[in-house]
Design an enzyme around this catalytic site. Sequence first.
Site, PDB file in Angstrom:
ATOM      1  CG  ASP A  10      -1.691   1.257   1.444  1.00 33.12           C
ATOM      2  OD1 ASP A  10      -1.662   2.136   0.554  1.00 33.12           O
ATOM      3  OD2 ASP A  10      -2.360   1.379   2.501  1.00 33.12           O
ATOM      4  CE  LYS A  72      -1.818   6.926  -3.429  1.00 31.39           C
ATOM      5  NZ  LYS A  72      -2.341   5.994  -2.408  1.00 31.39           N
ATOM      6  CD  GLU A 173      -5.235   3.505  -2.408  1.00 27.87           C
ATOM      7  OE1 GLU A 173      -6.094   4.259  -1.916  1.00 27.87           O
ATOM      8  OE2 GLU A 173      -4.093   3.896  -2.761  1.00 27.87           O
ATOM      9  CG  ASP A 195      -9.245   5.193   2.071  1.00 27.45           C
ATOM     10  OD1 ASP A 195      -8.816   5.765   3.087  1.00 27.45           O
ATOM     11  OD2 ASP A 195      -8.498   4.683   1.214  1.00 27.45           O
TER      12      ASP A 195
HETATM   13  P1  ADP Z   1      -3.066   7.384   4.053  1.00 21.90           P
HETATM   14  O1  ADP Z   1      -3.983   6.362   3.469  1.00 21.90           O
HETATM   15  O2  ADP Z   1      -3.473   8.790   3.751  1.00 21.90           O
HETATM   16  O3  ADP Z   1      -1.627   7.135   3.762  1.00 21.90           O
HETATM   17  P2  ADP Z   1      -3.645   6.324   6.773  1.00 21.90           P
HETATM   18  O4  ADP Z   1      -4.760   5.448   6.378  1.00 21.90           O
HETATM   19  O5  ADP Z   1      -2.435   5.677   7.332  1.00 21.90           O
HETATM   20  O6  ADP Z   1      -3.197   7.342   5.646  1.00 21.90           O
HETATM   21  O7  ADP Z   1      -4.245   7.372   7.843  1.00 21.90           O
HETATM   22  C1  ADP Z   1      -3.450   8.307   8.476  1.00 21.90           C
HETATM   23  C2  ADP Z   1      -4.324   9.221   9.313  1.00 21.90           C
HETATM   24  O8  ADP Z   1      -5.035   8.460  10.287  1.00 21.90           O
HETATM   25  C3  ADP Z   1      -3.525  10.261  10.059  1.00 21.90           C
HETATM   26  O9  ADP Z   1      -4.169  11.518   9.944  1.00 21.90           O
HETATM   27  C4  ADP Z   1      -3.570   9.758  11.490  1.00 21.90           C
HETATM   28  O10 ADP Z   1      -3.454  10.820  12.441  1.00 21.90           O
HETATM   29  C5  ADP Z   1      -4.955   9.141  11.534  1.00 21.90           C
HETATM   30  N1  ADP Z   1      -5.139   8.186  12.629  1.00 21.90           N
HETATM   31  C6  ADP Z   1      -4.397   7.076  12.889  1.00 21.90           C
HETATM   32  N2  ADP Z   1      -4.844   6.451  13.993  1.00 21.90           N
HETATM   33  C7  ADP Z   1      -5.897   7.192  14.457  1.00 21.90           C
HETATM   34  C8  ADP Z   1      -6.789   7.072  15.589  1.00 21.90           C
HETATM   35  N3  ADP Z   1      -6.674   6.077  16.479  1.00 21.90           N
HETATM   36  N4  ADP Z   1      -7.753   8.019  15.734  1.00 21.90           N
HETATM   37  C9  ADP Z   1      -7.851   9.035  14.860  1.00 21.90           C
HETATM   38  N5  ADP Z   1      -7.064   9.198  13.793  1.00 21.90           N
HETATM   39  C10 ADP Z   1      -6.091   8.295  13.589  1.00 21.90           C
HETATM   40 MG    MG Z   2      -4.653   4.834   2.336  1.00 18.52          MG
END
Ligand code: ADP
Ligand code: MG
Length: 633
Positions: A10, A72, A173, A195
Amino acid sequence: MASDRIVGIDLGTTNSLVAFMQGENPVVIPGEDGSNLVPSVVALDERDQIIVGNAARKYLIETPERAIYSVKRLMGRGVEDVRDELKLFPFHLADDLQAGEVLRIRLGEKTFTPPEVSAFVLRQLKRNAERYFGAPVTKAVITVPAYFNDAQRQATKDAGRIAGLEVLRLVNEPTAASLAYGLDKKQNGIIAVYDLGGGTFDISILKLQDGIFEVIATNGDTHLGGDDIDNLLLTIALDDILGDLKIDLRRNAEAVQALRKAVIDAKIQLSQHTTVTISIELPGGKHYAREITRENFEGLIQPIIDRTVGPCRQALKDAGLKPEQIDEVVLVGGSTRIPKVRTLVEELFQRKPHVDLNPDEVVALGAAVQANILSGGSEATENMLLLDVTPLSLGIEVAGGVTDKIILRNSTIPASATQHYTTQIDGQANVAIHVLQGERELAKDCRSLARFDLKGIPPMPAGMPRIEVKFLIDANGILQVSAREQRSGTEAQIEVQPSYGLTDEQVEGMILDSFDYAEEDFRQRQIIEARSEADTILAALEKGRKSPAWGVLTRDETKNIARLEKALLAVKNADDHKVIREAIDALNQGTMRLAELMMDSAVATALKGKTMEDADVGEGPTAPHPMAKAEFE
Ligand code: ADP
Ligand code: MG
């Protein structure tokens, strides 16, 4: 077999992960720091070494011109396309970019294309997997957003190649997330994948028919996610601090960063707890503390999460579905851990969402499932086909600057379609074919993907030639266009090179560059090894000085050793491993007799009935140079 292992990746805007199939279950491979998520951040350190992930994050604040995140957003895009991104993100682009050229991003003195930057992240994931398996990893499935266009997909594949990975398949995705939940086993149904990540929101509606997935609609907001929540909490805290404590932190980048970290921690804790306290020491010895209840928090973020409602409704409308027709709802993205987001989704689709898998891992897990299918490793899913859709219509420009659509948006891929055209002028020998992407009627309002000419049509009156234009989108969503004049049998076939993609030569060049990097990596490693060997011999010499053997040496010998020691200390931090090695060798030579004497005395002690250990000489020289050959280990 381990070397044939195909991993699932991913490649996220905020975080990236690598997973593989362990028996029946997909699992995420952690990095050296134990963390499953590798932040998609790339930085150049003081020595011009590439740093990736958590370690790169500090550079975003300390030396922002030497760090990049959210790359990205720039993948497969042209200078024109990214104007809006540049307003919102501190990307430092190379200054000399021409329109239509592949973007280059500045990192310190160097510049890199977006696929090269992504390749650094991919290489880190590849290394993590290789460390885990103890074997090389060369094949991968990589996920992309469902709405990624041809150029963005191509750029993702290029990134894989640059990183030394053969990209066997790009998977959408939302499709990957559904696979991770094994929804394919249900055979039929409608799935909504919601998402909400760090900086983007995507909603996808998938149709599952006879175990086959089809993306029937996508929507979203490319600037909506956890970052917005972080920024809101940060603004509130900064205002608080200014109001209550009369400190304006905004000019203090480091203090703002510490505060940002504190509010993000609070946000994450609030997904588990009902109250948290943000507490932080400020410059000047003051202290800021503020309690936030979950209720508070939910009120604050309501306007942000409400912005996901419109795109969800639009996606349902595009798919021609009512909320109650949705059978399964899948949550993806770290921000869907927020309980309030979960209730919102439940209300929207009138169904409890799947929450068993970690929402920030589920896409990588699904990529691993897909990788396993491709490697033929799974009987159950062997016959399964994965279908996706093309997000935008594709066509060509025809007389009068009008768009003629050949493949309509939301068509299931792989897809192919053929249209026939002719000439406008008598005796016209060449036809210009302008490939377009988009929904607008006029060519100038669509995105130009490629132009090419069909040449050498034999002279014929206007309207006589019969030109067949064929569009083919393969399973990865990559477009090929060919044209052929049928009446004369004249055949001319041309493959599309998307305008904002990289040519094969450019990709080759980048692969070669990456070898240059490998060389630089290797050089750095040699320096580090030489320095550590120098430390070892210097420490051994210290020991030697205290040993009885030292007293046996002549004055000349000890003087010589002191001179060689000084010489080694002088070059130890040089940037040339050869220079360091020469000084090490010289000192080794100069201390040869000392080593022998120490050895003799150790042996003598041992002969007197003591063990080597008691003799307190054992730990002396251990490095593999002459002094170490004493083999006291
Ligand atoms: P991406 O797909 O954009 O790369 P992710 O799916 O990894 O990102 O999501 C990252 C986001 O999720 C960040 O903004 C992070 O602060 C938030 N996040 C991660 N864990 C939690 C949680 N327990 N509660 C709220 N937000 C969260
Ligand atoms: Mg993602």
